[in-house]
Write a protein that holds these residues in place. Structure first.
Motif, short mmCIF file in Angstrom:
data_model
loop_
_atom_site.label_atom_id
_atom_site.label_comp_id
_atom_site.label_asym_id
_atom_site.label_seq_id
_atom_site.Cartn_x
_atom_site.Cartn_y
_atom_site.Cartn_z
N PRO A 71 0.84 -1.21 0.00
CA PRO A 71 0.00 0.00 0.00
C PRO A 71 0.88 1.26 0.00
CG PRO A 71 -0.76 -1.56 1.64
CD PRO A 71 0.56 -2.07 1.14
N ILE A 72 0.41 2.28 -0.70
CA ILE A 72 1.14 3.55 -0.75
C ILE A 72 0.29 4.63 -0.08
CG2 ILE A 72 2.63 3.08 -2.73
CD1 ILE A 72 0.58 4.35 -4.55
N ALA A 73 0.95 5.44 0.71
CA ALA A 73 0.27 6.51 1.44
C ALA A 73 0.05 7.70 0.51
CB ALA A 73 1.09 6.93 2.64
N THR A 74 -1.15 8.22 0.53
CA THR A 74 -1.46 9.44 -0.21
C THR A 74 -1.21 10.64 0.68
OG1 THR A 74 -3.77 9.52 0.48
CG2 THR A 74 -3.27 8.20 -1.50
N MET A 75 -1.36 11.83 0.15
CA MET A 75 -1.19 13.04 0.96
C MET A 75 -2.32 13.21 1.96
SD MET A 75 0.49 15.78 -1.69
CE MET A 75 0.96 16.96 -0.43
N ALA A 76 -3.40 12.42 1.82
CA ALA A 76 -4.50 12.49 2.78
C ALA A 76 -4.21 11.68 4.04
CB ALA A 76 -5.79 11.97 2.13
N THR A 77 -3.19 10.84 4.00
CA THR A 77 -2.83 10.04 5.16
C THR A 77 -2.24 10.94 6.24
OG1 THR A 77 -2.44 8.07 3.81
CG2 THR A 77 -1.40 8.12 5.97
N SER A 78 -2.78 10.80 7.42
CA SER A 78 -2.29 11.59 8.56
C SER A 78 -2.49 10.76 9.82
CB SER A 78 -3.06 12.90 8.67
OG SER A 78 -4.41 12.64 9.02
#
Length: 127
Positions: A71-78
Protein backbone atom coordinates in the motif's frame (compact mmCIF):
# COMPACT_ATOMS: atom_id res chain seq x y z
CA UNK A 1 -11.54 24.38 -7.04
CA UNK A 2 -7.87 24.21 -5.98
CA UNK A 3 -7.75 27.97 -5.62
CA UNK A 4 -10.43 28.35 -2.93
CA UNK A 5 -8.42 30.19 -0.26
CA UNK A 6 -9.72 28.16 2.66
CA UNK A 7 -8.50 24.92 1.14
CA UNK A 8 -4.80 25.64 0.84
CA UNK A 9 -4.38 22.51 -1.27
CA UNK A 10 -2.51 24.28 -4.04
CA UNK A 11 0.04 25.54 -1.52
CA UNK A 12 0.35 22.01 -0.12
CA UNK A 13 1.03 20.62 -3.59
CA UNK A 14 3.52 23.40 -4.36
CA UNK A 15 5.36 22.72 -1.08
CA UNK A 16 5.61 19.00 -1.90
CA UNK A 17 6.71 19.63 -5.47
CA UNK A 18 10.44 19.97 -4.71
CA UNK A 19 10.60 16.60 -2.93
CA UNK A 20 8.36 14.85 -5.44
CA UNK A 21 4.68 14.94 -6.31
CA UNK A 22 2.40 12.60 -8.22
CA UNK A 23 -1.14 13.69 -9.04
CA UNK A 24 -3.94 11.42 -10.22
CA UNK A 25 -6.26 13.53 -12.37
CA UNK A 26 -9.66 11.99 -13.07
CA UNK A 27 -10.75 12.37 -16.69
CA UNK A 28 -13.97 14.22 -17.58
CA UNK A 29 -16.03 11.01 -17.73
CA UNK A 30 -15.04 10.15 -14.16
CA UNK A 31 -17.06 13.09 -12.84
CA UNK A 32 -20.20 11.83 -14.62
CA UNK A 33 -20.07 8.32 -13.17
CA UNK A 34 -22.77 6.95 -10.90
CA UNK A 35 -22.00 7.26 -7.19
CA UNK A 36 -19.64 10.22 -7.52
CA UNK A 37 -20.37 12.77 -4.80
CA UNK A 38 -21.48 16.26 -5.75
CA UNK A 39 -18.26 18.18 -5.15
CA UNK A 40 -20.21 21.37 -4.48
CA UNK A 41 -21.92 19.70 -1.51
CA UNK A 42 -18.74 18.50 0.19
CA UNK A 43 -17.45 20.38 3.20
CA UNK A 44 -14.08 22.07 2.87
CA UNK A 45 -12.50 19.32 4.99
CA UNK A 46 -14.03 16.57 2.83
CA UNK A 47 -12.89 18.30 -0.34
CA UNK A 48 -9.36 18.72 0.98
CA UNK A 49 -9.21 15.01 1.88
CA UNK A 50 -10.52 14.03 -1.56
CA UNK A 51 -7.98 16.22 -3.35
CA UNK A 52 -5.14 14.99 -1.14
CA UNK A 53 -6.25 11.40 -1.79
CA UNK A 54 -5.45 12.03 -5.46
CA UNK A 55 -1.82 12.91 -4.68
CA UNK A 56 1.33 11.13 -3.56
CA UNK A 57 4.10 12.99 -1.74
CA UNK A 58 6.65 11.37 -4.04
CA UNK A 59 7.62 11.18 -7.69
CA UNK A 60 5.96 7.95 -8.88
CA UNK A 61 5.61 7.53 -12.66
CA UNK A 62 3.44 4.71 -14.01
CA UNK A 63 6.40 2.34 -14.49
CA UNK A 64 7.42 2.86 -10.86
CA UNK A 65 3.88 2.27 -9.61
CA UNK A 66 3.63 -0.92 -11.66
CA UNK A 67 6.36 -2.49 -9.53
CA UNK A 68 4.76 -1.47 -6.22
CA UNK A 69 3.57 -4.41 -4.13
CA UNK A 70 2.59 -2.66 -0.92
CA UNK A 71 0.00 0.00 0.00
CA UNK A 72 1.14 3.55 -0.75
CA UNK A 73 0.27 6.51 1.44
CA UNK A 74 -1.46 9.44 -0.21
CA UNK A 75 -1.19 13.04 0.96
CA UNK A 76 -4.50 12.49 2.78
CA UNK A 77 -2.83 10.04 5.16
CA UNK A 78 -2.29 11.59 8.56
CA UNK A 79 -2.40 10.67 12.20
CA UNK A 80 -6.18 11.00 12.05
CA UNK A 81 -6.68 8.64 9.11
CA UNK A 82 -4.97 6.11 6.91
CA UNK A 83 -5.74 6.88 3.27
CA UNK A 84 -3.66 4.40 1.30
CA UNK A 85 -3.93 3.10 -2.23
CA UNK A 86 -3.06 -0.39 -3.37
CA UNK A 87 -1.56 -0.77 -6.82
CA UNK A 88 -2.58 -3.59 -9.12
CA UNK A 89 -1.08 -4.39 -12.48
CA UNK A 90 -1.80 -6.76 -15.31
CA UNK A 91 0.48 -6.48 -18.32
CA UNK A 92 0.86 -2.79 -19.09
CA UNK A 93 -2.34 -1.85 -17.24
CA UNK A 94 -1.95 -0.29 -13.81
CA UNK A 95 -4.87 0.31 -11.48
CA UNK A 96 -5.33 1.91 -8.08
CA UNK A 97 -7.48 0.13 -5.51
CA UNK A 98 -9.14 2.27 -2.84
CA UNK A 99 -11.26 -0.17 -0.86
CA UNK A 100 -14.32 1.41 -2.51
CA UNK A 101 -13.35 0.45 -6.05
CA UNK A 102 -10.54 0.73 -8.52
CA UNK A 103 -9.39 3.21 -11.12
CA UNK A 104 -7.19 2.51 -14.12
CA UNK A 105 -4.27 4.79 -14.87
CA UNK A 106 -5.14 5.89 -18.40
CA UNK A 107 -2.20 8.01 -19.50
CA UNK A 108 0.70 10.17 -18.44
CA UNK A 109 0.03 13.89 -18.82
CA UNK A 110 3.35 15.07 -17.39
CA UNK A 111 6.46 13.19 -16.37
CA UNK A 112 9.11 15.73 -15.50
CA UNK A 113 11.08 14.78 -12.39
CA UNK A 114 10.09 15.50 -9.61
CA UNK A 115 6.45 15.89 -10.79
CA UNK A 116 4.23 13.33 -12.46
CA UNK A 117 0.58 13.81 -13.48
CA UNK A 118 -1.39 10.72 -14.50
CA UNK A 119 -5.00 10.56 -15.64
CA UNK A 120 -7.28 8.00 -14.04
CA UNK A 121 -10.62 6.78 -15.34
CA UNK A 122 -12.57 7.24 -12.12
CA UNK A 123 -12.51 9.39 -9.01
CA UNK A 124 -10.61 7.80 -6.16
CA UNK A 125 -13.00 7.55 -3.22
CA UNK A 126 -11.52 6.68 0.16
CA UNK A 127 -13.30 4.06 2.22
Amino acid sequence: MLTRPELGVLKMFEAAEDKGLTLFAPNDEAFKAKGVPDLNKLSSAELVTLLQYHALPSYSPKASLKGTHHPIATMATSGAGKFDLTVGSHGDDVSLETGMGSSRIAETVLDDTPVCILTVDSILLPS
